[in-house]
Write a protein that holds these residues in place. Structure first.
Motif, PDB file in Angstrom:
ATOM      1  N   UNK A   7       0.826  -1.211   0.000  1.00  0.00           N
ATOM      2  CA  UNK A   7       0.000   0.000   0.000  1.00  0.00           C
ATOM      3  C   UNK A   7       0.856   1.254   0.000  1.00  0.00           C
ATOM      4  N   UNK A   8       1.889   1.280   0.839  1.00  0.00           N
ATOM      5  CA  UNK A   8       2.720   2.476   0.955  1.00  0.00           C
ATOM      6  C   UNK A   8       3.518   2.750  -0.324  1.00  0.00           C
ATOM      7  N   UNK A   9       3.757   1.713  -1.131  1.00  0.00           N
ATOM      8  CA  UNK A   9       4.507   1.901  -2.383  1.00  0.00           C
ATOM      9  C   UNK A   9       3.760   2.775  -3.376  1.00  0.00           C
ATOM     10  N   UNK A  10       2.437   2.838  -3.261  1.00  0.00           N
ATOM     11  CA  UNK A  10       1.638   3.656  -4.179  1.00  0.00           C
ATOM     12  C   UNK A  10       2.036   5.128  -4.097  1.00  0.00           C
ATOM     13  N   UNK A  11       2.543   5.530  -2.953  1.00  0.00           N
ATOM     14  CA  UNK A  11       2.871   6.946  -2.751  1.00  0.00           C
ATOM     15  C   UNK A  11       4.226   7.347  -3.329  1.00  0.00           C
ATOM     16  N   UNK A  12       5.049   6.387  -3.792  1.00  0.00           N
ATOM     17  CA  UNK A  12       6.412   6.704  -4.218  1.00  0.00           C
ATOM     18  C   UNK A  12       6.472   7.798  -5.291  1.00  0.00           C
ATOM     19  N   UNK A  13       5.801   7.642  -6.448  1.00  0.00           N
ATOM     20  CA  UNK A  13       5.893   8.711  -7.456  1.00  0.00           C
ATOM     21  C   UNK A  13       5.304  10.025  -6.989  1.00  0.00           C
ATOM     22  N   UNK A  14       4.226   9.962  -6.218  1.00  0.00           N
ATOM     23  CA  UNK A  14       3.614  11.185  -5.690  1.00  0.00           C
ATOM     24  C   UNK A  14       4.580  11.922  -4.776  1.00  0.00           C
ATOM     25  N   UNK A  15       5.225  11.175  -3.909  1.00  0.00           N
ATOM     26  CA  UNK A  15       6.158  11.749  -2.941  1.00  0.00           C
ATOM     27  C   UNK A  15       7.325  12.437  -3.639  1.00  0.00           C
ATOM     28  N   UNK A  16       7.935  11.765  -4.620  1.00  0.00           N
ATOM     29  CA  UNK A  16       9.127  12.300  -5.272  1.00  0.00           C
ATOM     30  C   UNK A  16       8.823  13.574  -6.049  1.00  0.00           C
ATOM     31  N   UNK A  17       7.707  13.602  -6.759  1.00  0.00           N
ATOM     32  CA  UNK A  17       7.344  14.790  -7.527  1.00  0.00           C
ATOM     33  C   UNK A  17       7.005  15.960  -6.605  1.00  0.00           C
ATOM     34  N   UNK A  18       6.379  15.663  -5.486  1.00  0.00           N
ATOM     35  CA  UNK A  18       6.073  16.722  -4.530  1.00  0.00           C
ATOM     36  C   UNK A  18       7.322  17.295  -3.892  1.00  0.00           C
ATOM     37  N   UNK A  19       8.259  16.414  -3.533  1.00  0.00           N
ATOM     38  CA  UNK A  19       9.487  16.867  -2.895  1.00  0.00           C
ATOM     39  C   UNK A  19      10.324  17.731  -3.838  1.00  0.00           C
ATOM     40  N   UNK A  20      10.251  17.477  -5.140  1.00  0.00           N
ATOM     41  CA  UNK A  20      11.049  18.257  -6.078  1.00  0.00           C
ATOM     42  C   UNK A  20      10.726  19.745  -5.993  1.00  0.00           C
ATOM     43  N   UNK A  21       9.471  20.065  -5.761  1.00  0.00           N
ATOM     44  CA  UNK A  21       9.090  21.472  -5.659  1.00  0.00           C
ATOM     45  C   UNK A  21       9.737  22.127  -4.448  1.00  0.00           C
ATOM     46  N   UNK A  22       9.848  21.403  -3.346  1.00  0.00           N
ATOM     47  CA  UNK A  22      10.511  21.955  -2.163  1.00  0.00           C
ATOM     48  C   UNK A  22      11.968  22.263  -2.483  1.00  0.00           C
ATOM     49  N   UNK A  23      12.644  21.338  -3.156  1.00  0.00           N
ATOM     50  CA  UNK A  23      14.045  21.562  -3.511  1.00  0.00           C
ATOM     51  C   UNK A  23      14.187  22.716  -4.512  1.00  0.00           C
ATOM     52  N   UNK A  24      13.238  22.840  -5.424  1.00  0.00           N
ATOM     53  CA  UNK A  24      13.287  23.925  -6.391  1.00  0.00           C
ATOM     54  C   UNK A  24      13.173  25.278  -5.699  1.00  0.00           C
ATOM     55  N   UNK A  25      12.251  25.408  -4.761  1.00  0.00           N
ATOM     56  CA  UNK A  25      12.097  26.682  -4.057  1.00  0.00           C
ATOM     57  C   UNK A  25      13.359  27.031  -3.266  1.00  0.00           C
ATOM     58  N   UNK A  26      14.051  26.023  -2.745  1.00  0.00           N
ATOM     59  CA  UNK A  26      15.324  26.281  -2.073  1.00  0.00           C
ATOM     60  C   UNK A  26      16.357  26.809  -3.064  1.00  0.00           C
ATOM     61  N   UNK A  27      16.403  26.209  -4.249  1.00  0.00           N
ATOM     62  CA  UNK A  27      17.410  26.575  -5.242  1.00  0.00           C
ATOM     63  C   UNK A  27      17.251  28.007  -5.729  1.00  0.00           C
ATOM     64  N   UNK A  28      16.006  28.493  -5.785  1.00  0.00           N
ATOM     65  CA  UNK A  28      15.765  29.850  -6.280  1.00  0.00           C
ATOM     66  C   UNK A  28      15.592  30.839  -5.129  1.00  0.00           C
ATOM     67  N   UNK A  29      16.166  30.474  -3.967  1.00  0.00           N
ATOM     68  CA  UNK A  29      16.237  31.382  -2.815  1.00  0.00           C
ATOM     69  C   UNK A  29      14.870  31.765  -2.259  1.00  0.00           C
ATOM     70  N   UNK A  30      13.944  30.803  -2.268  1.00  0.00           N
ATOM     71  CA  UNK A  30      12.632  30.998  -1.635  1.00  0.00           C
ATOM     72  C   UNK A  30      12.569  30.134  -0.380  1.00  0.00           C
ATOM     73  N   UNK A  31      13.450  30.429   0.569  1.00  0.00           N
ATOM     74  CA  UNK A  31      13.560  29.603   1.760  1.00  0.00           C
ATOM     75  C   UNK A  31      12.300  29.572   2.599  1.00  0.00           C
ATOM     76  N   UNK A  32      11.656  30.740   2.758  1.00  0.00           N
ATOM     77  CA  UNK A  32      10.435  30.793   3.572  1.00  0.00           C
ATOM     78  C   UNK A  32       9.330  29.952   2.950  1.00  0.00           C
ATOM     79  N   UNK A  33       9.235  30.002   1.638  1.00  0.00           N
ATOM     80  CA  UNK A  33       8.220  29.204   0.953  1.00  0.00           C
ATOM     81  C   UNK A  33       8.524  27.718   1.095  1.00  0.00           C
ATOM     82  N   UNK A  34       9.808  27.356   1.026  1.00  0.00           N
ATOM     83  CA  UNK A  34      10.191  25.958   1.223  1.00  0.00           C
ATOM     84  C   UNK A  34       9.783  25.487   2.615  1.00  0.00           C
TER      85      UNK A  34
END
Length: 456
Positions: free
Chosen positions: A372-399
């Motif tokens: 059951x928990x494996x279903x979340x793998x692609x969802x989790x990775x794509x969601x986390x990418x946005x957090x890393x992107x906001x860090x890269x473009x200096x949007x720390x508060x948004x991250x």
């Protein structure tokens, strides 16, 4: 840019084809994470060879300490690495040099304080985390070796490769990370079954982790001396002074990244506490599942961490078209990784769990959990990418807001509510539910941030 200080790494950020640059940065990190995750799995497998579910449960509980150490490493490795990449993109070599040095020294100071706190308050902390009389002794063994004694080398041997990678030295960083894991895997059976007496297998795992990271730290010191001839990196001699703007930028990115890992630790604590209410067998099964989940999760995070300096450098340089290309290429890789990992875990769930502990009850519970928990793998990775992107473009508060949203507003409430309504089945499905909602939030957030940045 000062070409002497940039060395021969400028092409990776500026002119090399996007797929090739992402591959050069990501492949060493992915291999290192595969080895590191294999170590984590091997660690659990060696402990499982003793056929003691309380040791497995204890090893699951103490992962929280390891996550905190990684959060401290991320605070300075990710925060410092992000700032360093942007400074290099702007041509500020001296600022990048100071940032790298400051990050390493501060990481050592902070983790030393944390290790001392763990030494003084070890038992009450473990009790809060859910340790029972059956697991407390084993958990203490690991924390003493891997957190109190090994805390500083573990954090530095994670912070220093993050800084190396941000300067373009992904291969050198990957070698060091992989080296620590390989040595750890080699030391585990030697310490568990040859040197230390029976009953101290968890202590042996902690000692192996500490020793392996001491050796890795020595490697990174030598590597910093080597690359320091043609880069901004050097072995720190003192705590550098950073101006207020640099400090704000470092911590506005590093703190959200660290808090995200800490919040993940809180989620793990809540998950363990809820699972513990179903007995030690369920907790042991969950411990195995969480270790298996680390494979796609850590590989995905490694890819995102390699995306960050590529995005940050081009953001600082003003090349938004190339920045977008790195983001899109990374997204495709993460989606493929998530789907592949999900398929493998669903199809081979039972043999995966039984490989760790051949206990019928643990295998039965673990098989249901992992499918059951494996279903979340692609969802989790794509969601986390946005957090890393906001860090890269200096949007720390948004991250930070995104991290709080994912873990505090979505993950924990979904676990509590679904567990109360549907028991262990609800607890099992909670990850997929929260990650689905977060991915929707992440997509809209990315589109808004990209619009704010401007057009290529």
């Amino acid at each position: 840019m000062n070409m002497k200080k940039a060395g021969d790494k400028t092409a990776i950020f500026e002119t090399m084809s996007v797929p090739k640059a992402l591959a050069i940065m990501s492949l060493p990190a992915v291999v290192a994470q595969l080895v590191a995750t294999t170590y984590g799995i091997a660690d659990a497998w060696f402990i499982g060879c003793v056929d003691n579910p309380y040791m497995i449960a204890a090893s699951s509980l103490v992962q929280t300490f390891y996550l905190i150490l990684m959060a401290l490493a991320t605070l300075f490795g990710s925060g410092g690495g992000n700032l360093l990449a942007r400074q290099l993109g702007k041509g500020d070599s001296e600022g990048a040099r100071k940032t790298a040095s400051y990050s390493i020294v501060m990481a050592a100071i902070v983790v030393l304080c944390f290790s001392l706190i763990c030494l003084v308050f070890m038992e009450p902390i473990l009790r809060i985390l859910g340790a029972s009389d059956n697991t407390l002794g084993f958990a203490k063994q690991y924390v003493l070796a891997a957190t109190v004694v090994g805390g500083v080398p573990i954090v530095l041997s994670s912070t220093m490769p993050m800084i190396l990678r941000s300067a373009g030295y992904s291969k050198e960083a990957g070698i060091g990370v992989a080296m620590a894991s390989i040595i750890n895997i080699a030391l585990d059976p030697l310490l568990m079954f040859v040197i230390l007496p029976d009953g101290y297998q968890v202590l042996a795992a902690g000692i192996a982790t500490a020793l392996a990271n001491v050796i890795a730290l020595a490697y990174f010191i030598l590597m910093y001396r080597k690359v320091g001839r043609s880069s901004v990196l050097e072995v720190p001699k003192r705590l550098e002074h950073l101006d207020a703007t640099s400090l704000k930028s470092l911590y506005s990115v590093g703190l959200p990244a660290a808090i995200a890992l800490l919040l993940f630790s809180v989620v793990t604590i809540v998950l363990n506490l809820l699972a513990a209410s179903y007995g030690d067998i369920t907790l042991a099964a969950l411990g195995i599942v969480l270790k298996v989940e680390r494979l796609p999760q850590n590989v995905g995070m490694a890819i995102c961490l390699c995306m960050v300096p590529l995005v940050a450098y081009n953001f600082g340089r003003g090349d938004l078209k190339r920045m977008d290309s790195f983001f899109s290429a990374t997204r495709r890789v993460l989606l493929a990784l998530g789907l592949l990992s999900m398929g493998i875990c669903i199809v081979f769930a039972q043999p995966i769990v039984s490989a760790f502990l051949d206990d019928p009850e643990v295998v039965h519970v673990g098989t249901a959990l992992i499918r059951v928990r494996a279903i979340s793998f692609p969802l989790m990775l794509l969601g986390l990418q946005t957090i890393y992107f906001t860090q890269a473009v200096d949007r720390g508060k948004l991250a930070f807001v995104l991290s709080v949203t994912r873990y505090v507003l979505l993950c924990i409430p979904s676990m509590l509510i679904l567990n109360a309504l549907f028991g262990i089945d609800g607890l099992t499905w909670s990850q997929s539910v929260s990650d689905t909602v977060f991915l929707i939030v992440a997509i809209f957030t990315y589109l808004r941030v990209r619009k704010q940045i401007g057009t290529a």
